[in-house]
Design an enzyme around this catalytic site. Structure first.
Site, short mmCIF file in Angstrom:
data_model
loop_
_atom_site.label_atom_id
_atom_site.label_comp_id
_atom_site.label_asym_id
_atom_site.label_seq_id
_atom_site.Cartn_x
_atom_site.Cartn_y
_atom_site.Cartn_z
N LYS A 114 -16.44 43.88 -0.70
CA LYS A 114 -16.16 44.30 -2.06
C LYS A 114 -16.42 45.79 -2.28
CE LYS A 114 -16.39 39.80 -4.20
NZ LYS A 114 -16.81 38.87 -3.15
C1 LIG Z 1 -16.18 37.70 -2.84
C2 LIG Z 1 -16.32 37.21 -1.46
C3 LIG Z 1 -15.36 36.38 -0.89
C4 LIG Z 1 -14.16 35.87 -1.66
O1 LIG Z 1 -13.28 36.89 -2.02
P1 LIG Z 1 -12.15 36.65 -3.12
O2 LIG Z 1 -11.51 37.97 -3.33
O3 LIG Z 1 -12.86 36.13 -4.33
O4 LIG Z 1 -11.23 35.65 -2.56
C5 LIG Z 1 -15.52 36.03 0.43
N1 LIG Z 1 -16.59 36.44 1.16
C6 LIG Z 1 -17.55 37.23 0.63
C7 LIG Z 1 -18.70 37.63 1.47
C8 LIG Z 1 -17.43 37.64 -0.70
O5 LIG Z 1 -18.37 38.43 -1.21
#
Ligand SMILES: *Cc1c(COP(=O)(O)O)cnc(C)c1O
Length: 464
Positions: A114
């Protein structure tokens, strides 16, 4: 010609890139998408092969910003966004076996993918606000990783306060501490008594309160914000180019919750990147895998798993895909979503279901298989996977159709973010990287708050 953005529910006004970034959710409750998607020819993609990550990011993102952002500003925001990643490749590939690669997306400040979007979005928002002489209040919900990444992207930025709600007691200690040990006064943590979906609903309800939204200039950094999807499109190109695109196609397996990250892969494909298989990897919270298998998108309760960042009941960004699959008919989507709210399920038209299965494969991986994958991968390669990444690898192995195409598994978090699960599976406690070594010594700041809109509004108004 300036690219405009339209809502998936058809009635909100079309907006510029800048306005879409500030708006987050559209005023009709829909999500913004570009009116027409920019595409690259094979020759253009071949021309990207020697680019560094920031150069590639500029080449892709600038196609979407229209006249909104000056080229020099965009270039420097992108450079700064990735300057504090702790790997020179930014998004390095690591080989696991002859055909399988990990795309390590955890070298940013908070150890999860993210950071790719939120380091950029924090700077972008601050830039737009400064240009307009405005201040904004960022509100977000997190199942763990979004919160710390959003805070890291926004901390100390002059023109915004950030309020992050996490479900009290339902995020890992590392995740909580990454959010709550931040000392900057523009950062506010709320531990909501409820689930992640309650947090997400609270954000939606705050935005639905037009008076409150406008008075405080509420802005979302959730994965419904188009700029986040956009920033994530870049690493699909980067990985595929490294593995020989466009001459060669590559498959991706993506651990998925809100359908944000995998939707970015779908966008990369629609922009011209040759992608073989796009695999939706879910844990036991498997609304998406069930939808592919049955043609019905139906809500069930949330089950806690060892991959908590994917413990969700509904996948917000799925609406963007439905908009495409239903021929961009906003009216149809609006009425489907209204019914979905009421019935907790919707059944896809037969041709839409077929189209969905043509674009994606999906598999749901339970905790036992997730742990088994961590253990087996450690045994075979010496690599420790975080549980989300392990879900991605297991689903990739199950769903891959063409074994000659390289399979890229998105490694969405560093194993040290989920030390208990990793230790339980492999016997090894993964060490936190150097810059987070003092995480357990720092003082925490957060407020436990009931799942009640008035309490949350009061909390925000008292602090802005
Ligand atoms: C947020 C997250 C996901 C899922 O991502 P999306 O964009 O919500 O599909 C998967 N793995 C980790 C470690 C995350 O932080």
């Amino acid at each position: 010609m300036t690219l405009r953005y339209v809502s998936t529910r058809g009635t909100a006004p079309a907006l510029s890139f800048e306005d879409v970034v500030l708006a987050g959710l559209a005023s009709d409750g829909g999500l913004y998408v570009p009116e027409t998607l920019p595409t690259f020819s094979m020759a253009e993609i071949a021309g990207m092969q020697a680019m560094s990550y920031p150069e590639l990011a500029y080449t892709i993102i600038s196609r979407f910003t229209g006249e909104s952002i000056a080229p020099e500003s965009l270039e420097s925001m992108i450079a700064n966004s990735y300057a504090n990643f702790r790997h020179a490749a930014i998004a390095p590939l690591k080989q696991l076996d002859a055909h399988t690669f990990l795309l390590e997306l955890f070298h940013g400040p908070t150890l999860a993918f993210k950071d790719f979007a939120l380091q950029f979005l924090g700077r972008l928002l601050d830039h737009i606000l400064a240009k307009r002489g405005q201040k904004a209040v960022i509100v977000g919900a997190t199942s763990g990783d979004t919160g710390s990444a959003a805070i890291a992207g926004c901390l100390g930025r002059e023109n915004m306060d950030i309020f992050i709600m996490h479900p009290h007691g339902r995020v890992s200690e590392v995740q909580r501490r990454q959010m709550t040990t931040v000392a900057q006064p523009n950062v506010h943590n709320i531990a909501l008594e409820g689930t992640f979906d309650d947090c997400q609903d609270m954000v939606k309800n705050l935005f639905a309160d037009a008076k409150f939204r406008d008075e405080y200039k509420l802005t979302a950094v959730n994965s419904i914000n188009w700029a986040r999807i956009l920033a994530q499109v870049v690493y699909y190109f980067y990985a595929a180019l490294t593995l020989g695109a466009p001459a060669k196609s590559v498959s991706f397996s993506v651990p998925t919750g809100n359908f944000g990250d995998i939707f970015a892969g779908y966008i990369a494909k629609r922009m011209g990147l040759p992608i073989e298989d796009l695999i939706i990897a879910t844990n036991r919270n498997d609304i998406l895998s069930r939808c592919l298998a049955t043609g019905t998108y139906g809500m069930e309760g949330v089950v806690p798993t060892i991959s908590p960042s994917m413990d969700i009941q509904i996948s917000s960004n799925f609406e963007r895909l439905l908009f495409d699959l239903y021929g961009r008919d906003g009216k149809a989507i609006a009425s489907m979503m209204t019914n979905f709210r009421k019935d907790k399920k919707l059944t896809l038209a037969p041709d839409v279901w077929v189209a969905l299965k043509g674009e994606f494969a999906a598999s749901s991986v339970n905790d036992d298989d997730t742990k088994k994958t961590i253990a087996e991968t450690f045994e075979a390669t010496g690599e420790l996977l975080d549980p989300h990444t392990a879900v991605g690898l297991a689903a990739g192995q199950r769903c891959r159709r063409d074994t000659s195409a390289p399979m890229v598994v998105l490694a969405t978090a560093h194993p040290a973010k989920f030390p208990e699960a990793v230790k339980d599976a492999s016997g090894i406690t993964p060490a936190l990287p150097e810059h987070l070594k003092n995480l357990f010594k720092l003082k925490e700041r957060f407020e436990i708050t009931p799942n009640n809109m008035d309490d949350i509004k009061r909390f925000i108004t008292e602090r802005v």
